[in-house]
Design a protein around this motif. Sequence first.
Motif, PDB file in Angstrom:
ATOM      1  N   MET A  61       0.831  -1.201   0.000  1.00 19.47           N
ATOM      2  CA  MET A  61       0.000   0.000   0.000  1.00 19.47           C
ATOM      3  C   MET A  61       0.869   1.256   0.000  1.00 19.47           C
ATOM      4  O   MET A  61       0.608   2.213  -0.749  1.00 19.47           O
ATOM      5  CB  MET A  61      -0.906  -0.019   1.233  1.00 19.47           C
ATOM      6  CG  MET A  61      -1.786   1.192   1.417  1.00 19.47           C
ATOM      7  SD  MET A  61      -2.785   1.048   2.935  1.00 19.47           S
ATOM      8  CE  MET A  61      -1.496   1.224   4.200  1.00 19.47           C
ATOM      9  N   LEU A  62       1.916   1.258   0.790  1.00 26.19           N
ATOM     10  CA  LEU A  62       2.801   2.421   0.842  1.00 26.19           C
ATOM     11  C   LEU A  62       3.623   2.552  -0.431  1.00 26.19           C
ATOM     12  O   LEU A  62       3.932   3.668  -0.876  1.00 26.19           O
ATOM     13  CB  LEU A  62       3.731   2.300   2.056  1.00 26.19           C
ATOM     14  CG  LEU A  62       3.045   2.287   3.426  1.00 26.19           C
ATOM     15  CD1 LEU A  62       4.046   2.037   4.535  1.00 26.19           C
ATOM     16  CD2 LEU A  62       2.335   3.618   3.680  1.00 26.19           C
ATOM     17  N   ALA A  63       3.988   1.421  -1.031  1.00 24.81           N
ATOM     18  CA  ALA A  63       4.801   1.461  -2.248  1.00 24.81           C
ATOM     19  C   ALA A  63       4.000   1.903  -3.465  1.00 24.81           C
ATOM     20  O   ALA A  63       4.530   2.576  -4.357  1.00 24.81           O
ATOM     21  CB  ALA A  63       5.425   0.083  -2.494  1.00 24.81           C
ATOM     22  N   GLU A  64       2.717   1.551  -3.497  1.00 20.58           N
ATOM     23  CA  GLU A  64       1.911   1.786  -4.691  1.00 20.58           C
ATOM     24  C   GLU A  64       1.047   3.032  -4.622  1.00 20.58           C
ATOM     25  O   GLU A  64       0.521   3.478  -5.652  1.00 20.58           O
ATOM     26  CB  GLU A  64       1.026   0.556  -4.946  1.00 20.58           C
ATOM     27  CG  GLU A  64       1.815  -0.718  -5.231  1.00 20.58           C
ATOM     28  CD  GLU A  64       0.939  -1.960  -5.237  1.00 20.58           C
ATOM     29  OE1 GLU A  64      -0.304  -1.785  -5.209  1.00 20.58           O
ATOM     30  OE2 GLU A  64       1.488  -3.076  -5.264  1.00 20.58           O
ATOM     31  N   HIS A  65       0.883   3.602  -3.443  1.00 25.62           N
ATOM     32  CA  HIS A  65       0.022   4.786  -3.295  1.00 25.62           C
ATOM     33  C   HIS A  65       0.826   5.897  -2.623  1.00 25.62           C
ATOM     34  O   HIS A  65       0.936   5.952  -1.396  1.00 25.62           O
ATOM     35  CB  HIS A  65      -1.226   4.441  -2.474  1.00 25.62           C
ATOM     36  CG  HIS A  65      -2.094   3.394  -3.112  1.00 25.62           C
ATOM     37  ND1 HIS A  65      -3.123   3.690  -3.978  1.00 25.62           N
ATOM     38  CD2 HIS A  65      -2.063   2.021  -3.008  1.00 25.62           C
ATOM     39  CE1 HIS A  65      -3.694   2.565  -4.377  1.00 25.62           C
ATOM     40  NE2 HIS A  65      -3.080   1.549  -3.814  1.00 25.62           N
ATOM     41  N   GLN A  66       1.379   6.762  -3.438  1.00 28.74           N
ATOM     42  CA  GLN A  66       2.274   7.798  -2.933  1.00 28.74           C
ATOM     43  C   GLN A  66       1.586   8.714  -1.947  1.00 28.74           C
ATOM     44  O   GLN A  66       2.194   9.149  -0.958  1.00 28.74           O
ATOM     45  CB  GLN A  66       2.833   8.610  -4.108  1.00 28.74           C
ATOM     46  CG  GLN A  66       3.939   9.571  -3.717  1.00 28.74           C
ATOM     47  CD  GLN A  66       5.149   8.859  -3.147  1.00 28.74           C
ATOM     48  OE1 GLN A  66       5.605   7.853  -3.690  1.00 28.74           O
ATOM     49  NE2 GLN A  66       5.668   9.355  -2.025  1.00 28.74           N
ATOM     50  N   GLN A  67       0.319   9.018  -2.194  1.00 27.92           N
ATOM     51  CA  GLN A  67      -0.400   9.927  -1.299  1.00 27.92           C
ATOM     52  C   GLN A  67      -0.503   9.336   0.116  1.00 27.92           C
ATOM     53  O   GLN A  67      -0.319  10.043   1.123  1.00 27.92           O
ATOM     54  CB  GLN A  67      -1.801  10.200  -1.851  1.00 27.92           C
ATOM     55  CG  GLN A  67      -2.588  11.218  -1.035  1.00 27.92           C
ATOM     56  CD  GLN A  67      -3.967  11.486  -1.625  1.00 27.92           C
ATOM     57  OE1 GLN A  67      -4.367  10.846  -2.605  1.00 27.92           O
ATOM     58  NE2 GLN A  67      -4.704  12.419  -1.039  1.00 27.92           N
ATOM     59  N   ILE A  68      -0.781   8.033   0.181  1.00 29.24           N
ATOM     60  CA  ILE A  68      -0.859   7.380   1.491  1.00 29.24           C
ATOM     61  C   ILE A  68       0.516   7.313   2.132  1.00 29.24           C
ATOM     62  O   ILE A  68       0.686   7.555   3.333  1.00 29.24           O
ATOM     63  CB  ILE A  68      -1.482   5.979   1.344  1.00 29.24           C
ATOM     64  CG1 ILE A  68      -2.956   6.105   0.941  1.00 29.24           C
ATOM     65  CG2 ILE A  68      -1.333   5.178   2.637  1.00 29.24           C
ATOM     66  CD1 ILE A  68      -3.627   4.785   0.662  1.00 29.24           C
TER      67      ILE A  68
ATOM     68  N   GLY B 208      11.004   5.421   3.870  1.00 32.30           N
ATOM     69  CA  GLY B 208      11.181   6.125   2.612  1.00 32.30           C
ATOM     70  C   GLY B 208      12.661   6.407   2.402  1.00 32.30           C
ATOM     71  O   GLY B 208      13.517   5.539   2.592  1.00 32.30           O
ATOM     72  N   ASP B 209      12.977   7.662   2.042  1.00 27.96           N
ATOM     73  CA  ASP B 209      14.377   8.014   1.812  1.00 27.96           C
ATOM     74  C   ASP B 209      15.031   8.636   3.037  1.00 27.96           C
ATOM     75  O   ASP B 209      16.093   9.243   2.957  1.00 27.96           O
ATOM     76  CB  ASP B 209      14.494   8.973   0.619  1.00 27.96           C
ATOM     77  CG  ASP B 209      13.661  10.247   0.809  1.00 27.96           C
ATOM     78  OD1 ASP B 209      13.017  10.394   1.874  1.00 27.96           O
ATOM     79  OD2 ASP B 209      13.658  11.087  -0.113  1.00 27.96           O
ATOM     80  N   ARG B 210      14.406   8.496   4.207  1.00 27.66           N
ATOM     81  CA  ARG B 210      14.950   9.083   5.433  1.00 27.66           C
ATOM     82  C   ARG B 210      15.810   8.063   6.183  1.00 27.66           C
ATOM     83  O   ARG B 210      15.772   6.875   5.886  1.00 27.66           O
ATOM     84  CB  ARG B 210      13.802   9.567   6.333  1.00 27.66           C
ATOM     85  CG  ARG B 210      12.903  10.615   5.655  1.00 27.66           C
ATOM     86  CD  ARG B 210      11.600  10.809   6.414  1.00 27.66           C
ATOM     87  NE  ARG B 210      10.816   9.576   6.489  1.00 27.66           N
ATOM     88  CZ  ARG B 210       9.708   9.441   7.223  1.00 27.66           C
ATOM     89  NH1 ARG B 210       9.278  10.453   7.956  1.00 27.66           N
ATOM     90  NH2 ARG B 210       9.047   8.307   7.225  1.00 27.66           N
ATOM     91  N   ASP B 211      16.560   8.539   7.150  1.00 31.21           N
ATOM     92  CA  ASP B 211      17.416   7.633   7.911  1.00 31.21           C
ATOM     93  C   ASP B 211      17.332   7.901   9.413  1.00 31.21           C
ATOM     94  O   ASP B 211      18.236   7.516  10.160  1.00 31.21           O
ATOM     95  CB  ASP B 211      18.861   7.718   7.445  1.00 31.21           C
ATOM     96  CG  ASP B 211      19.481   9.101   7.654  1.00 31.21           C
ATOM     97  OD1 ASP B 211      18.789   9.980   8.216  1.00 31.21           O
ATOM     98  OD2 ASP B 211      20.641   9.301   7.252  1.00 31.21           O
ATOM     99  N   ASP B 212      16.252   8.551   9.863  1.00 36.81           N
ATOM    100  CA  ASP B 212      16.100   8.840  11.292  1.00 36.81           C
ATOM    101  C   ASP B 212      15.565   7.610  12.009  1.00 36.81           C
ATOM    102  O   ASP B 212      14.410   7.563  12.446  1.00 36.81           O
ATOM    103  CB  ASP B 212      15.182  10.044  11.508  1.00 36.81           C
ATOM    104  CG  ASP B 212      15.763  11.006  12.542  1.00 36.81           C
ATOM    105  OD1 ASP B 212      16.661  10.577  13.292  1.00 36.81           O
ATOM    106  OD2 ASP B 212      15.349  12.168  12.571  1.00 36.81           O
TER     107      ASP B 212
END
Length: 699
Positions: free
Chosen positions: A201-208, A240-244
């Motif tokens: 769901m997170l990979a396919e729906h950017q808004q979510i 995502g692209d974060r590392d925190d």
Amino acid sequence: MDPDRVLDGLDPEQLEAARALRGPVCILAGAGTGKTRAITHRIAHAVASGVATEQQILAVTFTVRAAGEMRGRLRALGAPRVQARTFHSAALRQLSFFWPQVIGGPLPTLIDSKIQVVARAAHSCALQPDRAGLRDLAGEIEWAKVTQTRPADYESAIAKAGRTPPMPAHDVARVFEAYEDIRRDRNLLDFESMLELTAAMLAEHQQIADRVRDQYRYFVVDEFQDVNPLQKLLLDAWLGDRDDVCVVGDPSQTIYSFNGATPGYLTGFSAAYPHATVVRLVRDYRSTPQVVRVANLALKSAPGTAAQRLELVAQRPDGPEPTYTEYDDEPAEATSVARKIAALIDSGTPAREIAVLFRTNSQAAAYEQALADAGVAFAVRGATRFFERAEIKQAVHTLRGARQGAADDPLAATVHHILAPLGLTPEPPEGRQARERWESLAALAQLAEDVAAARPGATMDDFVAELDARVATEHAPEFEGVTLASLHSAKGLEWDAVFLAGLTEGMLPIVYAETDDQVEEERRLFYVGVTRAREYLAMSWSLARSPGGRKTRKPSRFLDGLRPASPSLASSRRDRKQAKVVRCRICGNTLIEAAERKLSRCLDCPADYDEALLERLKAWRRATAEEQKVPAYVVFTDATLQAVAEHVPGSVSQLSRISGVGAVKLERYGEAVLALCAGRDPGPGDPADGSDEGEPDDR
């Protein structure tokens, strides 16, 4: 909240971890080094310093109990709104919220166990595995799903992994595919699909994905050595692209590789994040220096780089030296362990602070019998969490419903009355499963007594509120008894005294640990067992299964370098005492099982006991157990009473020859039992001095 005050009481390494407020951070935390303390203070410090708000933090761990403990500590530190959840709880929450938007229609039904669906799938493939086979199939399907293996790829995947399937690989693949078809057709959701769907769901729906990542910006993952590929996939989707992200774990406590877990994500964290802060927690606050020395030596000969292992440094005062004892057979080992436990309890160690740990659940039976014979209460800890047991779910539901019309009787009496129809009898039934159910209900009844003692005048509403709080945090009530548990189910727990039993080749490492990696996982399992002990650690093994059997067993290789090269046979022999060969007095066969040895006959050989006497003995036992507030089997087991009814002893000497009647029980109950055998009501004045005048020589 003062950021500096949050850091009070931390040691230098914990302080370093708590001050590393921005990710990526890797905390390598050995057993007993205070990792939960370090990460909860780090989270509270981040909130107090304004680095993150409580609502932006997601702390993930592996058990409901651990998540509840983390939430409790965070509340005490002034951060009550931080989300501390298991992977599955966090995924289900997000999937349920976005389901109408992403898919629509009714949310799938979550299944707690795959067994029934696996059984249907196997039947559709013309396969009829037994219950154990179904469990193995369910476990294999779970492994395939967490490693992202599809049915079509299963055969090649297990060949690559060096994994032995529970049945021919092509049959497992067929059942796996049928299982997935049934699950989708019936709109069912298992735990692995829950994680997979949330990640998709997170990979396919950017808004979510944007909404979730805007909500959670600060991540902490506990027990990172136990993360499997599917959980890592979901974590990456959250980040995502974060590392925190702050990860916490101990590679030496990886014991779930068979379920797909891998320590590679933890040991490879610095490679994935070259700029990561790495903190090592090595100060052991749990165990004595003597126990810590054994733990360190247990891993010293393990392959791999020393950089991946944590050399623990004990912080507690000295304690007793760990013991290593060899026995001739399993009954002798179990009897001696029970005797030592009874001595510990007599010297002041609470029974709940003692555990007997073993590699497989099948080893529990001998210790159940030996502890019962020694008059020591015990509880068997299984893989199912307390509040997820069917009998506890039913009991909690019944108690909630009963609070409205509850009488003004004392709380403990009311709860006992409510639980009686569910199986809380005055004495526990025979049989392991029936007794486990009884023990669960007895633990709830004991909790009611504890609540009433702590809060005089407490009502059913108060008790149900306490129950609800414990359900939410998976805080199971304590049973005042010795814990019997497998090494896997003991992870995350600790006791003052730990007995590691059955340490033989073929058992630890287990016989089917064939590859180097599998053997090393068994070594880590041994390490976990050792590090459960705070003060007293006893390790033992037996050379044969049964008395008189061939002594072909060898002590576990993991004891090499730990126990004396030539054990002190004087002390070992003093403890190990070979159990004598006992033969059936009816058919003459050698008796192996404890219950048969107690009766001096095979269980299927005809009994010749006085049924009326047995009923009188049971009635006396029930009254005695109620008076002493202990389980009935702590007085005498059914098998012991039946043996008494068969032998009808006429003197202390004769009574003492019955297995299960030791010196302590002879002193406590001998007069009463002999009175009953003589046809008298037990009471004061019955002789207990063992006078044998006129006793025939029946040797």
